[in-house]
Design an enzyme around this catalytic site. Structure first.
Site, PDB file in Angstrom:
ATOM      1  N   CYS A   1      31.342  79.165  55.984  1.00 35.81           N
ATOM      2  CA  CYS A   1      32.589  78.405  55.867  1.00 35.81           C
ATOM      3  C   CYS A   1      33.772  79.190  56.412  1.00 35.81           C
ATOM      4  O   CYS A   1      34.600  78.661  57.165  1.00 35.81           O
ATOM      5  CB  CYS A   1      32.820  78.015  54.414  1.00 35.81           C
ATOM      6  SG  CYS A   1      34.324  77.049  54.143  1.00 35.81           S
TER       7      CYS A   1
ATOM      8  N   CYS B   1      23.790  67.344  64.642  1.00 30.45           N
ATOM      9  CA  CYS B   1      23.523  66.933  63.266  1.00 30.45           C
ATOM     10  C   CYS B   1      24.326  67.757  62.259  1.00 30.45           C
ATOM     11  O   CYS B   1      24.710  67.253  61.201  1.00 30.45           O
ATOM     12  CB  CYS B   1      22.036  67.001  62.959  1.00 30.45           C
ATOM     13  SG  CYS B   1      21.286  68.648  63.097  1.00 30.45           S
TER      14      CYS B   1
ATOM     15  N   CYS C   1      13.053  86.166  63.422  1.00 30.45           N
ATOM     16  CA  CYS C   1      12.520  84.799  63.416  1.00 30.45           C
ATOM     17  C   CYS C   1      12.360  84.278  61.992  1.00 30.45           C
ATOM     18  O   CYS C   1      11.786  84.947  61.129  1.00 30.45           O
ATOM     19  CB  CYS C   1      11.172  84.748  64.130  1.00 30.45           C
ATOM     20  SG  CYS C   1      10.441  83.096  64.165  1.00 30.45           S
TER      21      CYS C   1
ATOM     22  N   ASP D   1      13.472  70.988  60.260  1.00 25.22           N
ATOM     23  CA  ASP D   1      12.651  72.163  60.531  1.00 25.22           C
ATOM     24  C   ASP D   1      12.996  73.333  59.624  1.00 25.22           C
ATOM     25  O   ASP D   1      12.180  74.219  59.397  1.00 25.22           O
ATOM     26  CB  ASP D   1      12.814  72.581  61.996  1.00 25.22           C
ATOM     27  CG  ASP D   1      11.779  73.615  62.409  1.00 25.22           C
ATOM     28  OD1 ASP D   1      10.661  73.582  61.867  1.00 25.22           O
ATOM     29  OD2 ASP D   1      12.093  74.459  63.260  1.00 25.22           O
TER      30      ASP D   1
ATOM     31  N   CYS E   1      26.020  72.611  58.062  1.00 23.81           N
ATOM     32  CA  CYS E   1      24.565  72.477  57.922  1.00 23.81           C
ATOM     33  C   CYS E   1      24.120  72.908  56.531  1.00 23.81           C
ATOM     34  O   CYS E   1      24.471  74.002  56.067  1.00 23.81           O
ATOM     35  CB  CYS E   1      23.872  73.333  58.967  1.00 23.81           C
ATOM     36  SG  CYS E   1      22.058  73.261  58.864  1.00 23.81           S
TER      37      CYS E   1
ATOM     38  N   SER F   1      15.328  80.975  75.396  1.00 23.50           N
ATOM     39  CA  SER F   1      16.002  81.959  74.558  1.00 23.50           C
ATOM     40  C   SER F   1      16.302  83.241  75.333  1.00 23.50           C
ATOM     41  O   SER F   1      15.406  83.842  75.935  1.00 23.50           O
ATOM     42  CB  SER F   1      15.140  82.291  73.334  1.00 23.50           C
ATOM     43  OG  SER F   1      14.959  81.140  72.529  1.00 23.50           O
TER      44      SER F   1
ATOM     45  N   GLY G   1       7.770  77.998  66.373  1.00 22.18           N
ATOM     46  CA  GLY G   1       6.855  78.755  67.223  1.00 22.18           C
ATOM     47  C   GLY G   1       7.123  78.610  68.718  1.00 22.18           C
ATOM     48  O   GLY G   1       8.241  78.472  69.157  1.00 22.18           O
TER      49      GLY G   1
ATOM     50  N   CYS H   1      39.601  70.702  52.254  1.00 19.48           N
ATOM     51  CA  CYS H   1      39.814  71.423  53.511  1.00 19.48           C
ATOM     52  C   CYS H   1      40.194  70.454  54.627  1.00 19.48           C
ATOM     53  O   CYS H   1      39.523  69.443  54.843  1.00 19.48           O
ATOM     54  CB  CYS H   1      38.538  72.166  53.897  1.00 19.48           C
ATOM     55  SG  CYS H   1      38.693  73.102  55.442  1.00 19.48           S
TER      56      CYS H   1
ATOM     57  N   CYS I   1      22.423  63.948  57.215  1.00 22.67           N
ATOM     58  CA  CYS I   1      21.251  64.346  57.974  1.00 22.67           C
ATOM     59  C   CYS I   1      20.400  63.091  58.210  1.00 22.67           C
ATOM     60  O   CYS I   1      20.781  61.998  57.840  1.00 22.67           O
ATOM     61  CB  CYS I   1      20.450  65.391  57.202  1.00 22.67           C
ATOM     62  SG  CYS I   1      21.351  66.930  56.842  1.00 22.67           S
TER      63      CYS I   1
END
Length: 422
Positions: A358, A268, A36, A290, A343, A137, A81, A333, A274
């Protein structure tokens, strides 16, 4: 969810779709998953204290402002969380406030990301009634899931998660299964995919696990390698493709197919900038993402500054624009129209200025390109459109003997394309 809304005057028009990712219990959790990213984060301002819960005052302000961000649809994502630590009554109050502060005819979307362990049939009845979409999850069979996803005392959790998922299916609650791909399970993509499909799960998400040890600055031992993730994506794509007739939904594959169809990128990480959402902490503090909850990216607090203003704050705009800052290897590329430089959280994590994954994406896009073209053409034809006029993305795939776009000076096959399909 669609709710009956009281009448209010319409809010001002916002130029982009805006959504909220809300952490009503901050990083608090009833599990202790070893991988986590909330563990040992030295930059996290909310590590102090053992219990974090959103107050009624903050919740009221949050919903009031959130319902006014967009006239037609308000979007709330509840995450942690573990957000269910706040209890079912908390989410009943969420819905009550959304109904009180909404507009006549307004649509409201609530998403809830959870480990599922606290859910029961009372929760299921509520989630079904108000059409919450859950992400639960599950990292595959028990031998993979329980390797990292345990209670604080080390006890396994997979059997309980499966029981909850079966209960949710029986109660007709909508859910996706989210699987974290890490160093331990990444080499078993087909086995994991087949297992999830055999369980009857039709909506799947695969999230790469890449974290940095805050003490050493090195990639953690549970993080997957770019080569592993590339292999995983290719193997699962081949299984999912199913001769051109996919039978389940895989989020990243469908998001990529949308780009081939000329639609805006739905995720995103594949967008040019973003800034489509803001993170709201339990106390009303706001951050642009986040993965970037840290002091230098603090945007403000909703108890002092409205969300609409925070979406246009200098910190928010600077963070959104930073993703589009051109990196030379990305501009060269041919797969840039698909990933849009990826991201930002994976850039520089291994001590280089490059995107850590990548090579994985280059291999995957090269491997899956013809398959996506075929799926695109089939979809267009079945909807009465001529595939000849569809956008060709990208136009020139990288050849194995071409110079690698990362700028290393080596051939693609000997650099970022190692292991790519021949």
């Amino acid at each position: 969810m669609i709710q009956s809304m009281d009448r209010h005057s319409a809010p001002p028009t916002i130029d982009r779709a805006r959504s909220l990712l809300i952490k009503p219990a901050s990083g608090d959790c009833n599990l202790h998953c070893r991988y986590c990213f909330y563990h040992d984060r030295p930059t996290d301002p909310y590590k102090q204290g053992r219990r974090h819960r959103m107050s009624p005052e903050v919740l009221d302000t949050l919903i009031h402002q959130g319902m006014r961000l967009q006239r037609d649809n308000a979007t709330f994502g509840w995450q942690g969380g573990e957000p269910t630590l706040c209890g079912l009554d908390f989410f009943r109050e969420v819905v009550r406030l959304q109904q009180a502060y909404g507009y006549d005819g307004q649509s409201v979307s609530n998403g809830l990301q959870t480990n599922g362990l606290l859910l029961n049939r009372d929760w299921a009845a509520f989630l079904r009634e108000y059409h919450f979409l859950l992400g639960v999850s599950l990292d595959g069979p028990a031998r993979y899931h329980d390797h990292y996803r345990t209670y604080a005392n080390g006890d396994p959790t997979q059997e309980r998660v499966l029981d909850v998922l079966r209960m949710l299916a029986e109660e007709h609650v909508e859910f996706n299964v989210l699987t974290v791909i890490n160093r331990f399970n990444a080499d078993h993509g087909v086995e994991i995919y087949d297992y999830l499909v055999e369980q009857g799960f039709d909506f799947l998400q695969f999230i790469p696990c890449v974290e940095v040890d805050p003490a050493s600055g090195a990639i953690t031992d549970f993080s997957l390698s770019p080569e592993q993730f590339g292999d995983f994506l290719c193997a699962v794509f081949d299984r999912w493709y199913n001769g051109g007739s996919p039978e389940v939904s895989v989020r990243d594959f469908e998001a990529t197919l949308a780009i081939y169809l000329g639609q805006p990128a739905p995720l995103c990480c594949y967008q040019e900038r973003c800034g489509g959402y803001l993170v709201v902490e339990y106390n009303g503090d706001v951050y642009p993402c986040d993965f970037f909850v840290r002091d230098d990216l603090y945007v403000g607090n909703i108890m002092e500054t409205p969300l609409e203003t925070l979406f246009h704050a200098e910190v928010t705009r600077h963070f959104a624009d930073a993703k589009a800052d051109p990196r030379p290897e990305c501009q060269a590329c041919p797969w840039l129209p698909l990933c849009m430089q990826g991201c930002p959280r994976f850039v520089g994590v291994d001590g280089t200025p490059h995107h850590y994954l990548c090579r994985a994406y280059q291999r995957f896009f090269s491997h899956a390109h013809e398959g996506f073209l075929a799926l695109r053409d089939r979809w267009l034809f079945s909807n009465g459109m001529d595939p000849r006029y569809a956008p060709r993305i990208p136009a020139q795939p990288i050849g194995r003997n071409d110079p690698c776009p990362c700028g290393s000076g080596r051939k693609y096959k000997a650099c970022c394309g190692r292991g790519a399909a021949r």
